[in-house]
Design an enzyme around this catalytic site. Structure first.
Site, short mmCIF file in Angstrom:
data_model
loop_
_atom_site.label_atom_id
_atom_site.label_comp_id
_atom_site.label_asym_id
_atom_site.label_seq_id
_atom_site.Cartn_x
_atom_site.Cartn_y
_atom_site.Cartn_z
N GLU A 144 -1.03 -6.94 -1.05
CA GLU A 144 0.37 -6.53 -1.00
C GLU A 144 1.15 -7.40 -0.03
OE1 GLU A 144 -0.11 -2.42 0.08
OE2 GLU A 144 0.24 -2.81 2.21
N ARG A 180 -8.40 5.15 5.11
CA ARG A 180 -7.88 5.39 6.46
C ARG A 180 -8.98 5.24 7.50
NH1 ARG A 180 -5.40 10.45 4.43
NH2 ARG A 180 -3.25 10.00 3.81
#
Length: 299
Positions: free
Chosen positions: A113, A190
């Site tokens: 990204e 995470r």
């Protein structure tokens, strides 16, 4: 015959969201919206077409039913995902699956990204990489909760661009409004969440973090901010009337990030609009004082 479709974002409530995305003329209600998935075909999180003759169809369905719009791109699903994020608090420190990891776990879709900073407070920052020299050191930092020693913090200001390839440890910080373009994947792991009570994926994160961290390099040129195999991202700052050409694009998708004007002679556009041009449209004309981010996959 229509040559452009306009899209309504899919809005995602987040504990770190707020109401700042109202500046893009999105109807947030009274929710803490953290993400507007402005161009999305993720199942159950798809953008909705708002223009005739395809009004009311999800981008997910449209991609399946109208391959001619997308240069008959060979993919089971739409390959890109564009978002605008409102970071009213620090986001979790995380990592996206690498291509190597995906080869072992096919549902862990690789995700590269890039972030373009639309707005920032004076002290806004991001987490971009880490200080561990090897995997053992990385594991020890994590076991000892030595986050200040492990994490690399970088200041972020409007118009900054950050490329975040898969395997890069990262996090957005409070006070940022971000445009994000990525491969279409909703998988993230995470590592640290500031002690908020959410699911963690520590082992998966450790398995994907690139060690040691090397600042990612990417190609850029002129208006092109990122030029990679996975996607290209360009910025247009239009004043007056000008033609723009993207001859290598399979198709063109765009988000209006400032101002207002016209697409061609008749399609009015303003901040917050999102649209996709049919694959045979390689050039277009803009009128007015308007700024866009253009993303596409190259032939």
């Amino acid at each position: 015959m229509s040559k452009v479709i306009f899209l309504k974002p899919y809005l995602v409530e987040k504990i770190w969201g707020a109401q700042n995305l109202q500046q893009f003329y999105y109807d947030l209600g009274d929710k803490k919206i953290g993400e507007a998935w402005v161009i999305s075909a993720i199942p159950n999180k798809s953008s909705l077409i708002t223009s005739t003759p395809f009004r009311g169809i999800t981008l997910s369905d449209f991609f399946q039913k109208h391959p001619e719009w997308f240069d008959h791109y060979e993919s089971a699903s739409y390959p890109l995902l564009a978002k605008i994020l409102d970071c009213n608090d620090d986001l979790s420190v995380q990592v996206h699956p690498t291509k190597q990891y995906q080869s072992q776990f096919p549902t862990a879709t690789e995700k590269n990204e890039a972030w373009f900073v639309l707005g920032a407070q004076k002290d806004s920052s991001i987490i971009y990489g880490h200080n561990a020299k090897n995997k053992d050191e990385l594991i020890n930092f994590v076991k000892n909760n030595a986050w200040d020693q492990l994490l690399c913090k970088v200041n972020a200001k409007p118009n900054d661009l950050f490329y975040v390839p898969s395997g890069t440890l990262h996090a957005l910080g409070r006070g940022l409004v971000i445009y994000e373009i990525q491969q279409a994947s909703d998988v993230t792991y995470r590592l640290f969440d500031y002690r908020r009570n959410r699911e963690m994926n520590v082992q998966e994160a450790l398995d994907n973090i690139n060690v040691p961290f090397i600042t990612p390099h990417f190609q850029s040129d002129g208006n092109t901010l990122v030029d990679s195999k996975e996607f290209s991202l360009a910025r247009i700052q239009n004043r007056g009337a000008h033609h723009y050409r993207f001859p290598l694009a399979r198709w063109i998708q765009a988000t209006v990030i400032a101002g207002e004007g016209k697409l061609g002679w008749c399609k009015k556009i303003h901040k917050g609009d999102n649209f996709i041009l049919k694959s045979n449209i390689k050039k277009f004309k803009l009128h007015g004082n308007v700024e866009l981010l253009i993303s596409y996959i190259k032939k």
